[in-house]
Design a protein around this motif. Structure first.
Motif, PDB file in Angstrom:
ATOM      1  N   UNK A  62      40.349 116.240 -28.048  1.00 56.36           N
ATOM      2  CA  UNK A  62      41.623 116.970 -28.388  1.00 56.36           C
ATOM      3  C   UNK A  62      42.513 116.927 -27.269  1.00 56.36           C
ATOM      4  N   UNK A  63      43.963 117.213 -27.737  1.00 57.82           N
ATOM      5  CA  UNK A  63      44.806 117.266 -26.828  1.00 57.82           C
ATOM      6  C   UNK A  63      44.595 118.275 -25.629  1.00 57.82           C
ATOM      7  N   UNK A  64      43.968 119.362 -26.003  1.00 49.32           N
ATOM      8  CA  UNK A  64      43.685 120.569 -25.091  1.00 49.32           C
ATOM      9  C   UNK A  64      42.782 120.080 -23.807  1.00 49.32           C
ATOM     10  N   UNK A  65      42.105 118.984 -23.984  1.00 50.43           N
ATOM     11  CA  UNK A  65      41.072 118.715 -23.146  1.00 50.43           C
ATOM     12  C   UNK A  65      41.314 117.277 -22.525  1.00 50.43           C
ATOM     13  N   UNK A  66      42.017 116.464 -23.254  1.00 52.36           N
ATOM     14  CA  UNK A  66      42.535 115.347 -22.848  1.00 52.36           C
ATOM     15  C   UNK A  66      42.713 115.077 -21.249  1.00 52.36           C
ATOM     16  N   UNK A  67      42.000 114.005 -20.948  1.00 51.07           N
ATOM     17  CA  UNK A  67      42.106 113.696 -19.347  1.00 51.07           C
ATOM     18  C   UNK A  67      41.070 114.587 -18.543  1.00 51.07           C
ATOM     19  N   UNK A  68      40.590 115.557 -19.126  1.00 51.22           N
ATOM     20  CA  UNK A  68      39.490 116.491 -18.656  1.00 51.22           C
ATOM     21  C   UNK A  68      38.124 116.294 -18.869  1.00 51.22           C
ATOM     22  N   UNK A  69      38.027 116.076 -20.376  1.00 52.75           N
ATOM     23  CA  UNK A  69      36.720 115.933 -20.905  1.00 52.75           C
ATOM     24  C   UNK A  69      36.449 114.738 -21.747  1.00 52.75           C
ATOM     25  N   UNK A  70      35.219 114.324 -21.266  1.00 52.05           N
ATOM     26  CA  UNK A  70      34.943 112.772 -21.931  1.00 52.05           C
ATOM     27  C   UNK A  70      33.617 112.916 -22.338  1.00 52.05           C
ATOM     28  N   UNK A  71      33.570 112.568 -24.040  1.00 50.41           N
ATOM     29  CA  UNK A  71      32.549 112.407 -24.675  1.00 50.41           C
ATOM     30  C   UNK A  71      31.861 110.878 -24.487  1.00 50.41           C
ATOM     31  N   UNK A  72      30.554 111.075 -24.458  1.00 48.89           N
ATOM     32  CA  UNK A  72      29.745 109.687 -24.322  1.00 48.89           C
ATOM     33  C   UNK A  72      28.463 109.825 -25.201  1.00 48.89           C
ATOM     34  N   UNK A  73      27.776 108.574 -25.439  1.00 51.94           N
ATOM     35  CA  UNK A  73      26.461 108.879 -25.946  1.00 51.94           C
ATOM     36  C   UNK A  73      25.585 107.879 -25.382  1.00 51.94           C
ATOM     37  N   UNK A  74      24.136 108.150 -25.439  1.00 52.13           N
ATOM     38  CA  UNK A  74      23.269 107.258 -24.927  1.00 52.13           C
ATOM     39  C   UNK A  74      22.326 107.110 -26.318  1.00 52.13           C
ATOM     40  N   UNK A  75      22.634 105.936 -27.222  1.00 51.65           N
ATOM     41  CA  UNK A  75      21.679 106.022 -28.271  1.00 51.65           C
ATOM     42  C   UNK A  75      20.164 105.764 -28.168  1.00 51.65           C
ATOM     43  N   UNK A  76      19.916 104.994 -26.948  1.00 54.91           N
ATOM     44  CA  UNK A  76      18.538 104.931 -26.545  1.00 54.91           C
ATOM     45  C   UNK A  76      17.735 106.332 -26.267  1.00 54.91           C
ATOM     46  N   UNK A  77      18.419 107.162 -25.986  1.00 51.08           N
ATOM     47  CA  UNK A  77      17.928 108.515 -25.533  1.00 51.08           C
ATOM     48  C   UNK A  77      18.281 109.541 -26.800  1.00 51.08           C
ATOM     49  N   UNK A  78      18.883 109.194 -27.707  1.00 52.23           N
ATOM     50  CA  UNK A  78      19.223 110.066 -28.859  1.00 52.23           C
ATOM     51  C   UNK A  78      19.950 111.290 -28.365  1.00 52.23           C
ATOM     52  N   UNK A  79      21.111 110.988 -27.442  1.00 53.98           N
ATOM     53  CA  UNK A  79      21.859 112.126 -26.669  1.00 53.98           C
ATOM     54  C   UNK A  79      23.170 111.898 -26.647  1.00 53.98           C
TER      55      UNK A  79
END
Length: 130
Positions: A62-79
């Motif tokens: 979202x624009x309100x968090x862009x540049x500050x928040x990052x989403x990622x995933x580790x599919x091997x850890x289901x997280x």
């Protein structure tokens, strides 16, 4: 049935970083689910924060968090993770992890609206005092 449990919330000072994690469990194939983070502040509606595709190759914030928040995933850890930096008092909210309905096609799709998600965690509180 998909179970989601968030962790990593807490009380932090403005300007610091915090990482949230969301672990998925149950009889699922994690790579079939696009994932997202939403938040709800007191007296406000739940709002979209960030999303990531099934493969992790595409993501959106979202624009309100862009540049500050990052989403990622580790599919091997289901997280799935939400790395938050430069936290501000307006980031104070309960943060919810969500999983889409399972998909077998287009592993680059992500979703930004709550209606596209079928499974939700109980949430974790993040508080940034002003």
């Amino acid at each position: 049935q998909v179970q989601l449990i968030e962790s990593g919330g807490g009380l932090v000072q403005a300007g610091v970083s915090l990482q949230l994690a969301c672990a998925a469990s149950g009889r699922i194939t994690f790579t079939l689910y696009a994932m997202g983070w939403f938040r709800q502040a007191p007296g406000k509606e739940r709002e979209f924060v960030a999303a990531v595709s099934r493969s992790g190759s595409t993501r959106y914030s979202a624009d309100s968090v862009k540049g500050r928040f990052t989403i990622s995933r580790d599919n091997a850890k289901n997280t799935v993770y939400l790395q938050m930096s430069d936290l501000k008092p307006e980031d104070t909210a309960i943060y919810y992890c969500a999983a889409s309905r399972p998909r077998l096609y287009n592993d680059r799709v992500y979703y930004t609206t709550a209606i596209d998600y079928a499974h939700w965690g109980p949430g974790t509180q993040v508080t940034v005092p002003s």
